[in-house]
Design a protein around this motif. Structure first.
Motif, PDB file in Angstrom:
ATOM      1  N   THR A 162       0.922  -1.187  -0.016  1.00 50.99           N
ATOM      2  CA  THR A 162      -0.105   0.053  -0.016  1.00 50.99           C
ATOM      3  C   THR A 162       1.080   1.243   0.121  1.00 50.99           C
ATOM      4  O   THR A 162       1.813   1.317   0.739  1.00 50.99           O
ATOM      5  N   VAL A 163       0.641   2.058  -0.999  1.00 51.12           N
ATOM      6  CA  VAL A 163       1.405   3.353  -1.044  1.00 51.12           C
ATOM      7  C   VAL A 163       1.284   4.423   0.230  1.00 51.12           C
ATOM      8  O   VAL A 163      -0.008   4.597   0.441  1.00 51.12           O
ATOM      9  N   ASP A 164       2.126   4.441   0.769  1.00 52.31           N
ATOM     10  CA  ASP A 164       2.358   5.469   2.014  1.00 52.31           C
ATOM     11  C   ASP A 164       3.333   6.613   1.886  1.00 52.31           C
ATOM     12  O   ASP A 164       4.474   6.429   2.085  1.00 52.31           O
ATOM     13  N   PRO A 165       2.880   7.749   1.546  1.00 52.90           N
ATOM     14  CA  PRO A 165       3.798   8.749   1.251  1.00 52.90           C
ATOM     15  C   PRO A 165       4.625   9.098   2.470  1.00 52.90           C
ATOM     16  O   PRO A 165       5.809   9.581   2.142  1.00 52.90           O
ATOM     17  N   ALA A 166       4.447   8.885   3.580  1.00 55.22           N
ATOM     18  CA  ALA A 166       5.019   9.085   4.601  1.00 55.22           C
ATOM     19  C   ALA A 166       6.349   8.291   4.724  1.00 55.22           C
ATOM     20  O   ALA A 166       7.455   8.544   5.531  1.00 55.22           O
ATOM     21  N   ARG A 167       6.548   7.068   4.013  1.00 52.70           N
ATOM     22  CA  ARG A 167       7.530   6.210   3.914  1.00 52.70           C
ATOM     23  C   ARG A 167       8.379   6.541   2.729  1.00 52.70           C
ATOM     24  O   ARG A 167       9.566   5.875   2.525  1.00 52.70           O
ATOM     25  N   PHE A 168       8.154   7.533   1.941  1.00 54.24           N
ATOM     26  CA  PHE A 168       8.732   7.842   0.697  1.00 54.24           C
ATOM     27  C   PHE A 168      10.316   8.381   1.105  1.00 54.24           C
ATOM     28  O   PHE A 168      10.410   9.041   2.352  1.00 54.24           O
ATOM     29  N   GLN A 169      11.328   7.862   0.565  1.00 50.75           N
ATOM     30  CA  GLN A 169      12.729   8.709   1.153  1.00 50.75           C
ATOM     31  C   GLN A 169      12.838  10.032   0.244  1.00 50.75           C
ATOM     32  O   GLN A 169      13.523  10.819   0.547  1.00 50.75           O
ATOM     33  N   SER A 170      11.804  10.186  -0.785  1.00 53.56           N
ATOM     34  CA  SER A 170      11.850  11.892  -1.212  1.00 53.56           C
ATOM     35  C   SER A 170      11.349  12.585  -0.029  1.00 53.56           C
ATOM     36  O   SER A 170      10.459  12.244   0.615  1.00 53.56           O
ATOM     37  N   LYS A 171      11.769  13.917  -0.519  1.00 49.17           N
ATOM     38  CA  LYS A 171      10.934  15.076   0.621  1.00 49.17           C
ATOM     39  C   LYS A 171       9.723  15.148   0.201  1.00 49.17           C
ATOM     40  O   LYS A 171       8.685  15.710   0.711  1.00 49.17           O
ATOM     41  N   SER A 172       9.464  15.100  -1.256  1.00 44.26           N
ATOM     42  CA  SER A 172       7.826  15.186  -1.707  1.00 44.26           C
ATOM     43  C   SER A 172       7.112  14.041  -1.405  1.00 44.26           C
ATOM     44  O   SER A 172       7.351  12.949  -1.197  1.00 44.26           O
ATOM     45  N   ARG A 173       5.895  14.526  -0.823  1.00 45.10           N
ATOM     46  CA  ARG A 173       4.852  13.504  -0.406  1.00 45.10           C
ATOM     47  C   ARG A 173       3.328  13.547  -1.594  1.00 45.10           C
ATOM     48  O   ARG A 173       2.594  12.825  -0.960  1.00 45.10           O
ATOM     49  N   ASN A 174       3.527  14.062  -2.611  1.00 48.76           N
ATOM     50  CA  ASN A 174       2.542  14.136  -3.588  1.00 48.76           C
ATOM     51  C   ASN A 174       2.496  12.995  -4.281  1.00 48.76           C
ATOM     52  O   ASN A 174       3.617  12.558  -4.822  1.00 48.76           O
ATOM     53  N   THR A 175       1.424  12.328  -4.437  1.00 41.81           N
ATOM     54  CA  THR A 175       1.317  11.124  -5.087  1.00 41.81           C
ATOM     55  C   THR A 175      -0.269  11.001  -5.481  1.00 41.81           C
ATOM     56  O   THR A 175      -1.085  11.404  -4.444  1.00 41.81           O
ATOM     57  N   PRO A 176      -0.526  10.550  -6.719  1.00 40.67           N
ATOM     58  CA  PRO A 176      -2.036  10.236  -6.891  1.00 40.67           C
ATOM     59  C   PRO A 176      -2.300   8.860  -6.430  1.00 40.67           C
ATOM     60  O   PRO A 176      -3.378   8.505  -6.442  1.00 40.67           O
ATOM     61  N   PHE A 177      -1.307   8.007  -6.042  1.00 39.93           N
ATOM     62  CA  PHE A 177      -1.478   6.586  -5.660  1.00 39.93           C
ATOM     63  C   PHE A 177      -1.656   6.507  -4.067  1.00 39.93           C
ATOM     64  O   PHE A 177      -1.577   5.354  -3.643  1.00 39.93           O
ATOM     65  N   ARG A 178      -1.639   7.365  -3.281  1.00 40.51           N
ATOM     66  CA  ARG A 178      -1.807   7.285  -1.903  1.00 40.51           C
ATOM     67  C   ARG A 178      -2.920   6.420  -1.342  1.00 40.51           C
ATOM     68  O   ARG A 178      -4.017   6.381  -1.936  1.00 40.51           O
ATOM     69  N   ALA A 179      -2.489   5.545  -0.764  1.00 41.32           N
ATOM     70  CA  ALA A 179      -3.352   4.540  -0.123  1.00 41.32           C
ATOM     71  C   ALA A 179      -3.894   3.290  -1.226  1.00 41.32           C
ATOM     72  O   ALA A 179      -4.455   2.442  -0.794  1.00 41.32           O
ATOM     73  N   GLU A 180      -3.071   3.449  -2.387  1.00 41.21           N
ATOM     74  CA  GLU A 180      -3.424   2.317  -3.482  1.00 41.21           C
ATOM     75  C   GLU A 180      -2.804   1.079  -2.995  1.00 41.21           C
ATOM     76  O   GLU A 180      -1.614   0.974  -2.694  1.00 41.21           O
ATOM     77  N   ARG A 181      -3.367   0.189  -3.468  1.00 35.22           N
ATOM     78  CA  ARG A 181      -2.816  -1.528  -3.378  1.00 35.22           C
ATOM     79  C   ARG A 181      -2.056  -1.658  -4.732  1.00 35.22           C
ATOM     80  O   ARG A 181      -2.647  -1.541  -5.747  1.00 35.22           O
ATOM     81  N   LEU A 182      -0.679  -1.797  -4.512  1.00 38.19           N
ATOM     82  CA  LEU A 182       0.061  -2.026  -5.857  1.00 38.19           C
ATOM     83  C   LEU A 182       0.788  -3.354  -5.694  1.00 38.19           C
ATOM     84  O   LEU A 182       0.847  -3.989  -4.661  1.00 38.19           O
ATOM     85  N   ARG A 183       1.004  -4.063  -6.872  1.00 31.74           N
ATOM     86  CA  ARG A 183       2.014  -4.974  -7.021  1.00 31.74           C
ATOM     87  C   ARG A 183       3.333  -4.662  -7.712  1.00 31.74           C
ATOM     88  O   ARG A 183       3.385  -3.969  -8.452  1.00 31.74           O
ATOM     89  N   SER A 184       4.462  -5.284  -7.151  1.00 36.61           N
ATOM     90  CA  SER A 184       5.482  -5.079  -7.496  1.00 36.61           C
ATOM     91  C   SER A 184       6.477  -4.059  -6.918  1.00 36.61           C
ATOM     92  O   SER A 184       5.725  -3.026  -6.529  1.00 36.61           O
ATOM     93  N   ARG A 185       7.498  -4.141  -6.574  1.00 36.42           N
ATOM     94  CA  ARG A 185       8.385  -3.039  -5.931  1.00 36.42           C
ATOM     95  C   ARG A 185       9.764  -2.980  -6.564  1.00 36.42           C
ATOM     96  O   ARG A 185      10.344  -4.092  -7.158  1.00 36.42           O
ATOM     97  N   ALA A 186      10.409  -1.908  -6.362  1.00 33.80           N
ATOM     98  CA  ALA A 186      11.626  -1.638  -6.875  1.00 33.80           C
ATOM     99  C   ALA A 186      12.437  -1.565  -5.545  1.00 33.80           C
ATOM    100  O   ALA A 186      12.640  -0.496  -5.137  1.00 33.80           O
ATOM    101  N   PRO A 187      13.103  -2.497  -5.194  1.00 31.55           N
ATOM    102  CA  PRO A 187      13.876  -2.536  -3.795  1.00 31.55           C
ATOM    103  C   PRO A 187      15.210  -1.667  -3.706  1.00 31.55           C
ATOM    104  O   PRO A 187      15.687  -1.343  -2.762  1.00 31.55           O
ATOM    105  N   ALA A 188      15.730  -1.431  -4.958  1.00 29.25           N
ATOM    106  CA  ALA A 188      17.202  -0.874  -4.893  1.00 29.25           C
ATOM    107  C   ALA A 188      17.142  -0.221  -6.493  1.00 29.25           C
ATOM    108  O   ALA A 188      16.602  -0.917  -7.307  1.00 29.25           O
TER     109      ALA A 188
END
Length: 95
Positions: free
Chosen positions: A48-74
């Motif tokens: 689930t997209v949680d902007p508070a966990r972003f490493q970026s300073k920006s918290r803007n996202t149209p995907f807030r609280a969306e359930r997604l599949r696949s991640r880029a761990p690095a």
């Protein structure tokens, strides 16, 4: 890929080779002793997209609280990691 709309090789081409070609950059490649920008993709986990966990300073996202599949761990740029999964992690989790 969850659907039959696109396979991984097509997605990779559309996300790397095609944009480079459009802006006139050389085709991305990997070779021994050459620096590269690589994105590791783990196609398994749902999250689930949680902007508070972003490493970026920006918290803007149209995907807030969306359930997604696949991640880029690095993401590696040259010899340096530019993104690692989890703020406390110094080694990407690939499992």
């Amino acid at each position: 890929m969850e659907t039959d709309r696109m396979d991984w090789p097509t997605l990779i081409t559309r996300m790397s080779v095609a944009p480079a070609r459009i802006i006139g950059f050389p085709t991305p490649t990997t070779a021994v002793a050459q620096l590269a920008t690589l994105t590791l993709i783990n196609p398994g986990p749902q999250w689930t997209v949680d902007p508070a966990r972003f490493q970026s300073k920006s918290r803007n996202t149209p995907f807030r609280a969306e359930r997604l599949r696949s991640r880029a761990p690095a993401i590696m740029c040259g010899r340096m990691p530019s993104l690692l999964a989890g703020r406390e992690s110094s080694v990407p989790e690939l499992g």
